[in-house]
Design an enzyme around this catalytic site. Structure first.
Site, PDB file in Angstrom:
ATOM      1  N   CYS A 338     100.083  48.530  26.110  1.00  0.00           N
ATOM      2  CA  CYS A 338     100.458  49.361  24.970  1.00  0.00           C
ATOM      3  C   CYS A 338     100.091  50.815  25.247  1.00  0.00           C
ATOM      4  O   CYS A 338      99.248  51.419  24.584  1.00  0.00           O
ATOM      5  CB  CYS A 338      99.764  48.852  23.701  1.00  0.00           C
ATOM      6  SG  CYS A 338     100.439  49.591  22.200  1.00  0.00           S
ATOM      7  N   TYR A 366      93.151  50.225  46.551  1.00  0.00           N
ATOM      8  CA  TYR A 366      92.996  50.836  45.221  1.00  0.00           C
ATOM      9  C   TYR A 366      93.912  50.194  44.187  1.00  0.00           C
ATOM     10  O   TYR A 366      94.387  50.849  43.269  1.00  0.00           O
ATOM     11  CB  TYR A 366      93.229  52.357  45.299  1.00  0.00           C
ATOM     12  CG  TYR A 366      92.365  53.006  46.346  1.00  0.00           C
ATOM     13  CD1 TYR A 366      90.993  53.114  46.160  1.00  0.00           C
ATOM     14  CD2 TYR A 366      92.910  53.468  47.539  1.00  0.00           C
ATOM     15  CE1 TYR A 366      90.184  53.671  47.132  1.00  0.00           C
ATOM     16  CE2 TYR A 366      92.104  54.039  48.516  1.00  0.00           C
ATOM     17  CZ  TYR A 366      90.745  54.134  48.307  1.00  0.00           C
ATOM     18  OH  TYR A 366      89.949  54.673  49.279  1.00  0.00           O
TER      19      TYR A 366
END
Length: 409
Positions: A338, A366
């Site tokens: 969201c 990463y």
């Protein structure tokens, strides 16, 4: 990821669809063969010098990856006590671990020194404390900031004048004053220019700066030039010419050693270079939303699993492994968080359908290490593929994992 005779994608003969079927989606997958290849590439490029590779394990700290590095003769560079302890669990001795912190509490440095790791000191106050605490009884390295701007993105440049990392080379007199006052045994000088550096010129420039500073230290055993080699992010993408860089750096290093009066060891600390191209994030398409302005592809992952596109604006090549020969269309590939978590804008992909598998390339570095539980989402499982066999090396998280440290349940 390669294609077979039927034009289908595979990782050492295993299809993404088969991997997702067995281990669920989303899923991080690492190809051990690619890691071996990258280590060999670096070793070959610098075979003319006494080379030591220190894997910057913040890129990926999975214990199975660390064990593979150890088997390949690669040692570790860590940035926290937690990473150091993970290295020990993977079978490293602390003497094989370098601790390169940035502005950490001095207690962390003491923990590393007392455990037997070599530390890189990155500030004058830390250097002063080290001298007062250990004098000449413990060796150390010093991280120099050469004031050179280079790298693929301002967020991953670490050697320019405004960077927080290291002690400016302009403060060399102050460094030497503290070293001489406490008789500190400095066995190495270190620098790290940044990441995604394609050309040899920045590496050569910082090497010359470090060599010039090194003349003032009498006990050196190591010159550490960090990492930052460019990897390929898309087909045809330019990369660091390792053979050319190895030749030029090695020649300069040999001349420096002759002038210094003894042979030294040359260190590099690659992270992304060793593991990025080995990794894939496999995701499943949940919704294809055809909008008047844009076609959106929603997947069962988001910035909580791969934050680099939103954090750095990084490019990850995306493959539709379920429909590789479909007609090409333009899509925005977006996540389920969201927030605005866009992986790719206006990306051309073979027609995407619900339940197709999309594979994100260059996800070995990463990715999982920068992931989070935002929106109370679980981190994916991790799988290592080696010699055609897929092994689960970290299970998918559950709600119990999220609640484990919470009180009052």
């Amino acid at each position: 990821m390669q294609r077979n005779e039927s034009n289908q994608y595979h990782i050492q003969g295993l299809s993404p669809e088969k991997l997702v079927q067995e281990f669920e989606s989303p899923l991080y997958v690492y190809d051990a063969g690619t890691i071996r290849q990258k280590v060999g590439e670096l070793q070959s490029a610098f075979q003319a010098v006494d080379l030591k590779i220190k894997y910057a394990c913040k890129a990926n700290t999975n214990l199975s990856i660390l064990r593979l590095m150890r088997e390949l003769g690669v040692e570790l560079d860590v940035v926290s006590p937690g990473e150091m302890q993970m290295g020990v669990l993977a079978g490293y001795t602390t003497s094989q671990i370098t601790f390169t912190p940035s502005g950490v509490p001095f207690s962390e440095v003491k923990q590393a020194v007392d455990a037997g790791a070599i530390v890189n000191l990155d500030s004058l106050p830390l250097l002063e404390w080290f001298g007062q605490t250990y004098g000449a009884t413990k060796p150390c390295m010093i991280r120099i900031k050469p004031n050179v701007a280079a790298g693929g993105n301002e967020k991953i440049m670490t050697a320019h004048a405004d960077s927080k990392f290291g002690i400016s080379v302009l403060l060399l007199d102050s460094i030497l004053d503290i070293v001489n006052r406490y008789d500190i045994k400095v066995i190495g000088l270190h620098q790290h220019t940044g990441s995604d550096i394609k050309d040899a010129a920045p590496f050569l420039k910082v090497a010359d700066i470090l060599f010039d500073a090194a003349k003032h230290f009498k006990d050196l055993q190591i010159i550490d030039l960090g990492g930052g080699f460019k990897v390929s992010y898309k087909p045809g993408d330019g990369i660091t010419d390792m053979k050319l860089l190895g030749s030029k750096i090695s020649e300069r290093f040999q001349k420096f050693c002759q002038a210094y009066g003894k042979p030294l060891q040359l260190w590099f600390e690659p992270g992304k270079f060793l593991v990025s191209e080995s990794g894939y994030l496999l995701t499943t398409v949940t919704v294809v939303k055809e909008d008047p302005a844009r076609n959106f592809v929603h997947i069962d992952s988001g910035l909580n699993h791969l934050i680099r596109p939103m954090m750095y604006g990084s490019y990850h090549h995306i493959l539709n492994t379920s429909n590789p020969s479909g007609p090409e269309k333009h899509y925005n590939v977006v996540g389920y968080i969201c927030e605005t978590d866009t992986f790719a804008s206006d990306r051309v992909l073979p027609e995407v359908r619900q339940n197709d598998i999309l594979a994100f390339m260059n996800a070995g570095a990463y990715g999982i290490t920068m992931s989070s539980n935002y929106n109370a989402r679980f981190r994916p499982a991790e799988v290592l593929v080696d010699h055609g066999q897929a092994s689960l090396i970290k299970r998918r998280e559950t709600l119990e994992d999220l609640l484990r440290t919470q009180m009052g349940l």
